[in-house]
Design a protein around this motif. Sequence first.
Motif, mmCIF file in Angstrom:
data_model
loop_
_atom_site.group_PDB
_atom_site.id
_atom_site.type_symbol
_atom_site.label_atom_id
_atom_site.label_comp_id
_atom_site.label_asym_id
_atom_site.label_seq_id
_atom_site.Cartn_x
_atom_site.Cartn_y
_atom_site.Cartn_z
ATOM 1 N N SER A 1 -22.765 -18.168 -37.277
ATOM 2 C CA SER A 1 -23.115 -19.589 -37.171
ATOM 3 C C SER A 1 -21.875 -20.371 -37.566
ATOM 4 C CB SER A 1 -24.290 -19.932 -38.092
ATOM 5 O OG SER A 1 -25.458 -19.275 -37.665
ATOM 6 N N ASP B 1 -19.200 -23.929 -37.520
ATOM 7 C CA ASP B 1 -18.921 -25.357 -37.389
ATOM 8 C C ASP B 1 -17.425 -25.563 -37.593
ATOM 9 O OD1 ASP B 1 -20.108 -28.220 -37.249
ATOM 10 O OD2 ASP B 1 -18.782 -28.304 -38.984
ATOM 11 N N VAL C 1 -22.557 -19.524 -46.474
ATOM 12 C CA VAL C 1 -21.514 -20.156 -45.656
ATOM 13 C C VAL C 1 -20.164 -20.083 -46.366
ATOM 14 C CG1 VAL C 1 -20.767 -22.307 -44.583
ATOM 15 C CG2 VAL C 1 -23.209 -21.730 -44.663
ATOM 16 N N ALA D 1 -23.968 -22.650 -32.799
ATOM 17 C CA ALA D 1 -23.361 -23.896 -33.267
ATOM 18 C C ALA D 1 -24.217 -25.046 -32.755
ATOM 19 C CB ALA D 1 -21.922 -24.041 -32.774
ATOM 20 N N VAL E 1 -23.209 -26.280 -41.508
ATOM 21 C CA VAL E 1 -23.677 -24.939 -41.138
ATOM 22 C C VAL E 1 -24.984 -24.627 -41.851
ATOM 23 C CG1 VAL E 1 -23.128 -22.476 -41.070
ATOM 24 C CG2 VAL E 1 -21.314 -24.150 -40.735
ATOM 25 N N GLU F 1 -27.671 -26.230 -39.912
ATOM 26 C CA GLU F 1 -27.933 -25.486 -38.680
ATOM 27 C C GLU F 1 -28.763 -24.236 -38.952
ATOM 28 O OE1 GLU F 1 -24.343 -24.769 -36.415
ATOM 29 O OE2 GLU F 1 -23.513 -26.665 -37.111
#
Length: 213
Positions: A7, A9, A46, A74, A191, A194
């Motif tokens: 994932s 960004d 993250v 994303a 992130v 998301e």
Amino acid sequence: MNIRELSIDLETYSDVDISKCGVYKYAESDHFEILLFDVSVDNLLVTVYDLTAGDVIPLEILDALSDDTVTKWAFNASFERICLSNWLRKHHPEYFKSYNHKEDPVHNYMNPVSWRCTMIWSAYMGLPLSLEGAGMVLRLQNQKMKEGKDLIRYFCSPCKATKANGGRTRNLPGHAPDKWELFKAYSGRDVEVELAIKQKLSKFPVPDFVWDE
């Protein structure tokens, strides 16, 4: 490391106005660069890689970017895919792999087949087409940070030269260290938001034919 999902960004800089020229011209500029690379591997914590400070993205993540067996997520994923395609070609060509499809005239970019977009997922569910809006409607515990727009304007676009800023045309991390640390926190939060959207919508998957489209 056997990576199944990323994932991602990005926070980027370019002297090209993306609102006027689109992401392809934006990322093709000689002055384009990735400032922050934020990633969660397999939906875990993250990590924010500060490329302006010399952080190095692990080789297994670079390899996974062009591995079509690894799903890349994303919000507005076309931006990340195009930017990373140009960046990999310039800086890590050994990890870049393009695709060739007779129905797609745009080549020399990473294959979209392994990319998924949380913005498309949000749209499919009738949610707002912004990360902030989707997070608010879903009542996520961690929301997108509201300071983001001002920080993006400060670090990600050229600035006007003035006497007050010493005549510079770009703001760098060293010009405002406190703002930069806040920007890194903002970037990583995106992130996290998301990931939370994916978790909230996991019971309502997007049909494969929509991803194909």
